[in-house]
Design a protein around this motif. Sequence first.
Motif, PDB file in Angstrom:
ATOM      1  N   GLY A 170      70.520  31.484  28.332  1.00  0.00           N
ATOM      2  CA  GLY A 170      70.703  30.927  27.002  1.00  0.00           C
ATOM      3  C   GLY A 170      71.381  29.582  27.054  1.00  0.00           C
ATOM      4  O   GLY A 170      71.306  28.873  28.059  1.00  0.00           O
ATOM      5  N   ASN A 171      72.080  29.236  25.972  1.00  0.00           N
ATOM      6  CA  ASN A 171      72.633  27.879  25.852  1.00  0.00           C
ATOM      7  C   ASN A 171      74.152  27.844  25.882  1.00  0.00           C
ATOM      8  O   ASN A 171      74.768  26.877  25.448  1.00  0.00           O
ATOM      9  CB  ASN A 171      72.118  27.222  24.561  1.00  0.00           C
ATOM     10  CG  ASN A 171      72.579  27.972  23.310  1.00  0.00           C
ATOM     11  OD1 ASN A 171      73.217  29.024  23.398  1.00  0.00           O
ATOM     12  ND2 ASN A 171      72.238  27.424  22.142  1.00  0.00           N
ATOM     13  N   ILE A 172      74.787  28.906  26.406  1.00  0.00           N
ATOM     14  CA  ILE A 172      76.251  28.963  26.463  1.00  0.00           C
ATOM     15  C   ILE A 172      76.711  28.796  27.901  1.00  0.00           C
ATOM     16  O   ILE A 172      76.314  29.566  28.788  1.00  0.00           O
ATOM     17  CB  ILE A 172      76.769  30.307  25.900  1.00  0.00           C
ATOM     18  CG1 ILE A 172      76.326  30.479  24.443  1.00  0.00           C
ATOM     19  CG2 ILE A 172      78.289  30.378  26.010  1.00  0.00           C
ATOM     20  CD1 ILE A 172      76.609  31.862  23.883  1.00  0.00           C
ATOM     21  N   GLY A 173      77.547  27.790  28.143  1.00  0.00           N
ATOM     22  CA  GLY A 173      78.092  27.550  29.472  1.00  0.00           C
ATOM     23  C   GLY A 173      79.542  27.984  29.535  1.00  0.00           C
ATOM     24  O   GLY A 173      80.275  27.881  28.546  1.00  0.00           O
ATOM     25  N   THR A 220      73.111  23.337  28.005  1.00  0.00           N
ATOM     26  CA  THR A 220      74.335  23.924  27.459  1.00  0.00           C
ATOM     27  C   THR A 220      74.653  23.311  26.109  1.00  0.00           C
ATOM     28  O   THR A 220      74.857  22.100  26.005  1.00  0.00           O
ATOM     29  CB  THR A 220      75.520  23.707  28.421  1.00  0.00           C
ATOM     30  OG1 THR A 220      75.233  24.344  29.668  1.00  0.00           O
ATOM     31  CG2 THR A 220      76.810  24.271  27.843  1.00  0.00           C
ATOM     32  N   GLN A 221      74.717  24.139  25.074  1.00  0.00           N
ATOM     33  CA  GLN A 221      75.027  23.656  23.733  1.00  0.00           C
ATOM     34  C   GLN A 221      76.398  24.141  23.258  1.00  0.00           C
ATOM     35  O   GLN A 221      76.992  23.553  22.353  1.00  0.00           O
ATOM     36  CB  GLN A 221      73.952  24.136  22.750  1.00  0.00           C
ATOM     37  CG  GLN A 221      72.555  23.620  23.082  1.00  0.00           C
ATOM     38  CD  GLN A 221      72.481  22.106  23.151  1.00  0.00           C
ATOM     39  OE1 GLN A 221      73.024  21.405  22.289  1.00  0.00           O
ATOM     40  NE2 GLN A 221      71.840  21.585  24.190  1.00  0.00           N
ATOM     41  N   ILE A 222      76.901  25.211  23.842  1.00  0.00           N
ATOM     42  CA  ILE A 222      78.222  25.754  23.503  1.00  0.00           C
ATOM     43  C   ILE A 222      78.961  25.998  24.816  1.00  0.00           C
ATOM     44  O   ILE A 222      78.357  26.441  25.802  1.00  0.00           O
ATOM     45  CB  ILE A 222      78.108  27.079  22.718  1.00  0.00           C
ATOM     46  CG1 ILE A 222      77.418  26.830  21.366  1.00  0.00           C
ATOM     47  CG2 ILE A 222      79.468  27.730  22.498  1.00  0.00           C
ATOM     48  CD1 ILE A 222      76.231  27.696  21.157  1.00  0.00           C
ATOM     49  N   SER A 227      75.875  38.366  26.429  1.00  0.00           N
ATOM     50  CA  SER A 227      74.533  38.911  26.650  1.00  0.00           C
ATOM     51  C   SER A 227      74.267  40.113  25.761  1.00  0.00           C
ATOM     52  O   SER A 227      73.175  40.248  25.191  1.00  0.00           O
ATOM     53  CB  SER A 227      74.383  39.291  28.132  1.00  0.00           C
ATOM     54  OG  SER A 227      73.058  39.633  28.429  1.00  0.00           O
ATOM     55  N   ARG A 228      75.268  40.986  25.622  1.00  0.00           N
ATOM     56  CA  ARG A 228      75.068  42.176  24.776  1.00  0.00           C
ATOM     57  C   ARG A 228      74.956  41.808  23.299  1.00  0.00           C
ATOM     58  O   ARG A 228      74.395  42.572  22.507  1.00  0.00           O
ATOM     59  CB  ARG A 228      76.204  43.175  24.995  1.00  0.00           C
ATOM     60  CG  ARG A 228      76.246  43.765  26.397  1.00  0.00           C
ATOM     61  CD  ARG A 228      77.061  45.049  26.451  1.00  0.00           C
ATOM     62  NE  ARG A 228      78.416  44.876  25.964  1.00  0.00           N
ATOM     63  CZ  ARG A 228      79.453  44.540  26.734  1.00  0.00           C
ATOM     64  NH1 ARG A 228      79.269  44.306  28.023  1.00  0.00           N
ATOM     65  NH2 ARG A 228      80.658  44.422  26.222  1.00  0.00           N
ATOM     66  N   GLN A 229      75.487  40.638  22.919  1.00  0.00           N
ATOM     67  CA  GLN A 229      75.361  40.171  21.541  1.00  0.00           C
ATOM     68  C   GLN A 229      74.015  39.491  21.291  1.00  0.00           C
ATOM     69  O   GLN A 229      73.734  39.051  20.178  1.00  0.00           O
ATOM     70  CB  GLN A 229      76.490  39.176  21.229  1.00  0.00           C
ATOM     71  CG  GLN A 229      77.876  39.791  21.158  1.00  0.00           C
ATOM     72  CD  GLN A 229      78.057  40.670  19.944  1.00  0.00           C
ATOM     73  OE1 GLN A 229      77.661  40.318  18.839  1.00  0.00           O
ATOM     74  NE2 GLN A 229      78.640  41.843  20.148  1.00  0.00           N
ATOM     75  N   GLY A 230      73.190  39.395  22.335  1.00  0.00           N
ATOM     76  CA  GLY A 230      71.858  38.826  22.171  1.00  0.00           C
ATOM     77  C   GLY A 230      71.761  37.355  22.480  1.00  0.00           C
ATOM     78  O   GLY A 230      70.682  36.763  22.361  1.00  0.00           O
ATOM     79  N   GLY A 253      72.863  34.056  25.412  1.00  0.00           N
ATOM     80  CA  GLY A 253      72.688  33.957  26.863  1.00  0.00           C
ATOM     81  C   GLY A 253      73.475  32.841  27.505  1.00  0.00           C
ATOM     82  O   GLY A 253      74.073  31.997  26.830  1.00  0.00           O
ATOM     83  N   ILE A 254      73.453  32.831  28.836  1.00  0.00           N
ATOM     84  CA  ILE A 254      74.263  31.925  29.641  1.00  0.00           C
ATOM     85  C   ILE A 254      73.385  30.836  30.255  1.00  0.00           C
ATOM     86  O   ILE A 254      72.330  31.123  30.840  1.00  0.00           O
ATOM     87  CB  ILE A 254      74.966  32.709  30.774  1.00  0.00           C
ATOM     88  CG1 ILE A 254      75.773  33.880  30.200  1.00  0.00           C
ATOM     89  CG2 ILE A 254      75.846  31.787  31.611  1.00  0.00           C
ATOM     90  CD1 ILE A 254      76.850  33.495  29.221  1.00  0.00           C
ATOM     91  N   SER A 255      73.829  29.598  30.149  1.00  0.00           N
ATOM     92  CA  SER A 255      73.162  28.491  30.842  1.00  0.00           C
ATOM     93  C   SER A 255      73.723  28.366  32.255  1.00  0.00           C
ATOM     94  O   SER A 255      72.994  28.427  33.245  1.00  0.00           O
ATOM     95  CB  SER A 255      73.358  27.184  30.074  1.00  0.00           C
ATOM     96  OG  SER A 255      74.745  26.924  29.860  1.00  0.00           O
TER      97      SER A 255
END
Length: 517
Positions: free
Chosen positions: A192-195, A251-253, A212-215, A217-219
């Motif tokens: 995802g877009n979270i670093g 990465t956006q967040i 991840s469990r909240q739906g 994801g990780i960059s």
Amino acid sequence: MVFKGILKQGEYFDSVSLMIVARQLTEMEVVLDAAVVMGTSENKAILQNSGMLLPEFEAAGDTDLLISVKAQDESGVEQAFQQVDKLLDTVRHHVEDTEEFLPKSLDGALKIMPAANIALISVPGKYAAKEAMKALEQGLHVMVFSDHVPIEKEVELKQYAREHRLLVMGPDCGTAIINGVPLAFANVVKRGNIGIVAASGTGLQEVSCVISRQGAGISQAIGTGGRDVSQQVGGVMFLEGLKALKDDPLTQIIVLVSKPPHQDVFQKIATELKTIAKPVVACLIGEDLELIKASGAIPARTLEEAGMLAAALSQGKTQEDVKMMLEQRTQELKALAAQEAEKRQETQKYLSGLFSGGTLCDEAQLILRDILGKVYSNTPISPDCKLEDSWKNREHTVIDFGDDEFTVGRPHPMIDYSLRNGRILEEAQDPEVAVLLLDVVLGYGAHPHPEEELAPFIREAKAAAEEAGRYLSVVCSVTGTDADPQDKTRVEQTLTAAGALVMPSNAAACELAGYIC
């Protein structure tokens, strides 16, 4: 009963191999107990506390092998000694069943993989810095899993890396996720877009799993090693990791995870935050939330809250949504705690927390302090809460079994459950203990079947308390995902069937355990 031992001078084996050998010995019918460890001072202290230290072991050194056996009779001891020699010989001459060539040096590895851009170093600490510098000089980013690396060597490595636009994750960096690849004790999480930048391995695991469990994801998830945010190291890699995420288009967040950095390091982080337009969530466990807010970051009190806030931002939700969900959950936990508390005896007043994750243990102390007051630990967040003896609880106590005093010459407690399992049974015998609080951390590198290790001891502990006329609450958190090799749901179901109250996060488990007391 017969108790004997053997000291083998200068015979070194790695801790995981010795754990396997010891386990196979204890499975022999004639053996009551066995220990096979290197002769470090920490291991000798553990043998002393478990009643397995022999006088001839006192002079043993770090490179000496200690074998202790308790058996029903002399014949049992001799059988065990014969078996241990066979097992050690098997370990020593073990060769992987593969035709693939395995290089024995960095240069050899680079000939096979010339495009490689990162090296993971996992050798005894006194050799790790030298191997890490070799990798840096080859232009590789480095993850140093090894601990016990001198701090001056850490500074040298990180300054060199910064000058050459490279990352050094560690020493004592247990977790990272780079370009979707989990490294060391990492979990299988959504992209995802979270670093994340984290000076904490289990903290990074907990936050990434919540996300991840909240739906979401990780960059990228960049570990730095816990000492990075100290005054001596100066936050070198924490800042470099933050800059890397600032410039990363995926990465956006950004999420920051750490114990409170030294004041000088915090100021450097705050200065860097002013240059970042992306939202930044910070969980600096124990740091003043208003101070974090003033730095420009969104403060999170717990690792769970940090993950939930980051996921909410990623999904277009608000901070207020997260606050409402957590407040509702707290009311549910209080109701469940009241039901559990009714079952205990008046003598049962205290909580005993037994942790494998260091940051999870720190978070537990903060949450429990707000609920219960003073909480003692071998790794206290307040100096006046330091245990005099890590083997003896004092009132409300939480123990970090991943601390150096327990891990020198032994596998990490996320791999080897034996020390903690023994302590679970000891605490169950204490008439003043009302609740056991445990963490279970999944992921690559961790024990493949933690539920099989832990569930029998939970059952035995609860049964022992019941036999003594008491009710023992056992509260667990499980850090991981269903995509992990261990399967989070399967682990939770097994622990629940054993009698544990399994919570969705470390924060929730700590709240419930605290309210029960």
